[in-house]
Scaffold this active site. Structure first.
Site, PDB file in Angstrom:
ATOM      1  N   SER A 125       3.510 -15.160  11.237  1.00  0.00           N
ATOM      2  CA  SER A 125       2.248 -14.708  10.665  1.00  0.00           C
ATOM      3  C   SER A 125       1.316 -15.520   9.887  1.00  0.00           C
ATOM      4  O   SER A 125       2.008 -16.450   9.667  1.00  0.00           O
ATOM      5  CB  SER A 125       2.973 -13.672   9.728  1.00  0.00           C
ATOM      6  OG  SER A 125       1.823 -12.995   8.957  1.00  0.00           O
ATOM      7  N   TYR A 150       8.705 -10.471   2.095  1.00  0.00           N
ATOM      8  CA  TYR A 150       8.541 -10.407   3.705  1.00  0.00           C
ATOM      9  C   TYR A 150       7.682 -11.912   4.043  1.00  0.00           C
ATOM     10  O   TYR A 150       8.341 -12.484   5.102  1.00  0.00           O
ATOM     11  CB  TYR A 150       7.400  -9.143   3.870  1.00  0.00           C
ATOM     12  CG  TYR A 150       6.856  -9.366   5.100  1.00  0.00           C
ATOM     13  CD1 TYR A 150       7.366  -9.213   6.554  1.00  0.00           C
ATOM     14  CD2 TYR A 150       5.554  -9.741   5.378  1.00  0.00           C
ATOM     15  CE1 TYR A 150       6.599  -9.405   7.528  1.00  0.00           C
ATOM     16  CE2 TYR A 150       4.705 -10.196   6.373  1.00  0.00           C
ATOM     17  CZ  TYR A 150       5.375  -9.842   7.822  1.00  0.00           C
ATOM     18  OH  TYR A 150       4.762 -10.063   8.839  1.00  0.00           O
ATOM     19  N   LYS A 154       9.160 -15.108   6.605  1.00  0.00           N
ATOM     20  CA  LYS A 154       8.489 -15.834   7.864  1.00  0.00           C
ATOM     21  C   LYS A 154       8.605 -17.033   7.797  1.00  0.00           C
ATOM     22  O   LYS A 154       8.771 -18.028   8.654  1.00  0.00           O
ATOM     23  CB  LYS A 154       7.240 -15.430   7.945  1.00  0.00           C
ATOM     24  CG  LYS A 154       6.988 -13.717   8.521  1.00  0.00           C
ATOM     25  CD  LYS A 154       7.498 -13.461  10.060  1.00  0.00           C
ATOM     26  CE  LYS A 154       7.879 -12.282  10.340  1.00  0.00           C
ATOM     27  NZ  LYS A 154       8.660 -11.984  11.746  1.00  0.00           N
TER      28      LYS A 154
HETATM   29  C1  UD1 Z   1      -0.404  -7.370   5.813  1.00  0.00           C
HETATM   30  C2  UD1 Z   1       0.446  -8.220   5.088  1.00  0.00           C
HETATM   31  C3  UD1 Z   1       0.738  -9.414   5.990  1.00  0.00           C
HETATM   32  C4  UD1 Z   1       1.578  -9.135   7.087  1.00  0.00           C
HETATM   33  C5  UD1 Z   1       0.605  -7.903   7.777  1.00  0.00           C
HETATM   34  C6  UD1 Z   1       1.365  -7.174   8.728  1.00  0.00           C
HETATM   35  C7  UD1 Z   1      -0.276  -7.628   2.724  1.00  0.00           C
HETATM   36  C8  UD1 Z   1      -1.116  -8.235   1.599  1.00  0.00           C
HETATM   37  N1  UD1 Z   1      -0.337  -8.594   3.775  1.00  0.00           N
HETATM   38  O1  UD1 Z   1      -1.849  -8.038   6.236  1.00  0.00           O
HETATM   39  O2  UD1 Z   1       1.436 -10.443   5.234  1.00  0.00           O
HETATM   40  O3  UD1 Z   1       1.822 -10.091   7.895  1.00  0.00           O
HETATM   41  O4  UD1 Z   1       0.283  -6.844   6.824  1.00  0.00           O
HETATM   42  O5  UD1 Z   1       1.147  -6.314   9.323  1.00  0.00           O
HETATM   43  O6  UD1 Z   1       0.296  -6.700   2.514  1.00  0.00           O
HETATM   44  N2  UD1 Z   1      -7.264  -2.360   3.610  1.00  0.00           N
HETATM   45  C9  UD1 Z   1      -7.954  -1.463   2.918  1.00  0.00           C
HETATM   46  N3  UD1 Z   1      -7.348  -0.122   3.024  1.00  0.00           N
HETATM   47  C10 UD1 Z   1      -6.072   0.406   3.648  1.00  0.00           C
HETATM   48  C11 UD1 Z   1      -5.344  -0.832   4.052  1.00  0.00           C
HETATM   49  C12 UD1 Z   1      -5.769  -1.933   4.343  1.00  0.00           C
HETATM   50  O7  UD1 Z   1      -8.846  -1.388   2.501  1.00  0.00           O
HETATM   51  O8  UD1 Z   1      -5.811   1.430   3.343  1.00  0.00           O
HETATM   52  C13 UD1 Z   1      -7.670  -3.713   3.672  1.00  0.00           C
HETATM   53  C14 UD1 Z   1      -6.921  -4.650   2.907  1.00  0.00           C
HETATM   54  O9  UD1 Z   1      -7.298  -4.884   1.513  1.00  0.00           O
HETATM   55  C15 UD1 Z   1      -7.238  -5.994   3.810  1.00  0.00           C
HETATM   56  C16 UD1 Z   1      -7.337  -5.350   5.391  1.00  0.00           C
HETATM   57  O10 UD1 Z   1      -7.732  -3.977   4.914  1.00  0.00           O
HETATM   58  O11 UD1 Z   1      -8.291  -6.315   3.607  1.00  0.00           O
HETATM   59  C17 UD1 Z   1      -6.207  -5.474   6.104  1.00  0.00           C
HETATM   60  O12 UD1 Z   1      -5.125  -4.894   5.517  1.00  0.00           O
HETATM   61  P1  UD1 Z   1      -3.890  -4.701   6.532  1.00  0.00           P
HETATM   62  O13 UD1 Z   1      -3.778  -4.092   7.589  1.00  0.00           O
HETATM   63  O14 UD1 Z   1      -2.571  -4.289   5.577  1.00  0.00           O
HETATM   64  O15 UD1 Z   1      -3.351  -6.349   6.759  1.00  0.00           O
HETATM   65  P2  UD1 Z   1      -3.103  -7.717   5.957  1.00  0.00           P
HETATM   66  O16 UD1 Z   1      -3.380  -7.148   4.284  1.00  0.00           O
HETATM   67  O17 UD1 Z   1      -4.084  -8.579   6.558  1.00  0.00           O
END
Ligand code: UD1
Length: 337
Positions: A125, A150, A154
């Site tokens: 990842s 997690y 990795k």
């Molecule tokens: C997350 C994990 C990452 C993992 C990946 C696996 C964290 C900090 N990181 O990545 O380690 O490899 O998932 O799938 O958890 N967001 C919102 N509202 C939401 C959900 C997300 O605003 O309800 C935003 C988050 O702040 C982020 C973006 O959307 O900026 C993407 O979030 P997400 O899909 O959870 O992915 P990552 O955080 O990049």
């Protein structure tokens, strides 16, 4: 050629099984169904007209792993997806993550190291880069201290593979995914999160279908053009195809190092608000959302430099953000309506 896909009924695993079967490989799937369902086999069969062999095995059971490799002694390559992946859960229950993600890896490698030759693809990842200093992120960017158990599994997983490959006949490719989204264009398979989705796109599609009231956008005061975090969202089918290419590289002995590492992303960063706008466009509806506080552990920005994968693997992500979101929306509608 027979390929083992662990976690082959999960989100990325199932799409990879489809691409492998499309390329003529025989696939054996191991899955413990902890975060997936046997019905995924039917979805795969509907797309490829072929059902993979399925073994319901928990890879934490060493004896079961040994027995599996005795029974399937003709496996030419392994693609290892099986792992727990919820960041928040890993903080609450670290040992579950160390046991599940590390034990299973060790048991598989123990079997592979007894072979005259073995090929191993590992699901890693972009989380290993943490908040990288320079964008886009190359494979040479330094690994940062993990922000969750997690993420640590990795990093540790990568280290274990590097050390084992040095002293064995195993060749490996580490694939560092950015943010996989979307579903197969047939809507036969897709992402099926259990409970409330933690990731952005499944939360968006569940909100659009009416399962969730509104999306919470985690912070709009980041140092980015619109204040929301930036990620590199890659269509899961593009990602799946990269696995087949990486595997073929190992099978054809084209790898130049025993362990090679590739970023898999599109190379383009999109903000949370840009994802919402793109989703509204493809779904022809307004998405209810509110801005809330930042989520702990989120990095500001992460998108890939994909030059190495383009050049060495000859692979490139083809789908746009909109195409990926459209496929996710089609899948959500198929599942819920
Ligand atoms: C997350 C994990 C990452 C993992 C990946 C696996 C964290 C900090 N990181 O990545 O380690 O490899 O998932 O799938 O958890 N967001 C919102 N509202 C939401 C959900 C997300 O605003 O309800 C935003 C988050 O702040 C982020 C973006 O959307 O900026 C993407 O979030 P997400 O899909 O959870 O992915 P990552 O955080 O990049």
């Amino acid at each position: 050629m027979k390929i083992l896909v662990t976690g082959g009924l999960g989100f990325i695993g199932s799409h990879t099984v489809v691409e492998l079967q499309n390329e003529g490989f025989d696939v054996v799937v191991i899955d413990n169904l902890s975060n997936s369902s046997e019905t995924v086999l039917t979805g795969i069969e509907n797309i490829t007209c072929k059902k993979p062999i399925f073994e319901q095995i928990d890879l934490r059971e060493k004896r079961a792993v040994q027995k599996f490799f005795q029974k399937h002694s003709d496996i030419s390559g392994v693609i290892h997806f099986a792992a727990s992946k919820a960041v928040g859960e890993s903080v609450e229950n670290p040992l579950l993550y160390y046991e599940n993600n590390i034990h299973s890896l060790v048991y598989i490698l123990q079997e592979l190291q007894q072979k005259n030759e073995a090929n191993f693809i590992f699901s890693s990842s972009c989380t290993v880069y943490g908040q990288a200093e320079a964008m886009p992120i190359t494979e040479n960017a330094p690994i940062q201290p993990a922000m969750s158990p997690y993420g640590n599994t990795k990093q540790i997983g990568e280290e274990i593979i590097i050390e084992v490959c040095k002293v064995s006949n195993i060749n490996s490719i580490l694939l560092r995914y950015f943010n996989p989204i979307g579903a197969h264009s047939s809507a036969e398979i897709g992402e099926l999160p259990i409970g409330v989705p933690q990731n952005l796109v499944p939360f968006i599609s569940q909100t659009a279908i009416g399962l969730r009231q509104e999306l919470s956008v985690y912070g709009n005061d980041y140092p980015t053009p619109d204040g929301t975090c930036i990620r590199d969202y890659i269509h899961v089918v593009d990602l799946a195809k990269a696995h087949v290419i990486a595997l073929q590289r190992l099978l054809q002995k084209k790898n130049v190092e025993k362990v090679e590492t590739f970023n898999l992303g599109t190379g383009t960063g999109s903000s949370v608000l840009e994802v919402i706008t793109a989703f509204e466009k493809v779904s022809h509806q307004k998405l209810p959302y509110k801005i809330v506080a930042r989520r702990e552990g989120d990095v500001v920005s992460a998108y890939a430099n994909t030059d190495k994968a383009n050049r060495v693997l000859g692979w490139k992500a083809n789908s746009s953000l909109e195409e990926a979101l459209e496929s996710a929306w089609k899948w959500e509608q198929k599942v819920r309506l």
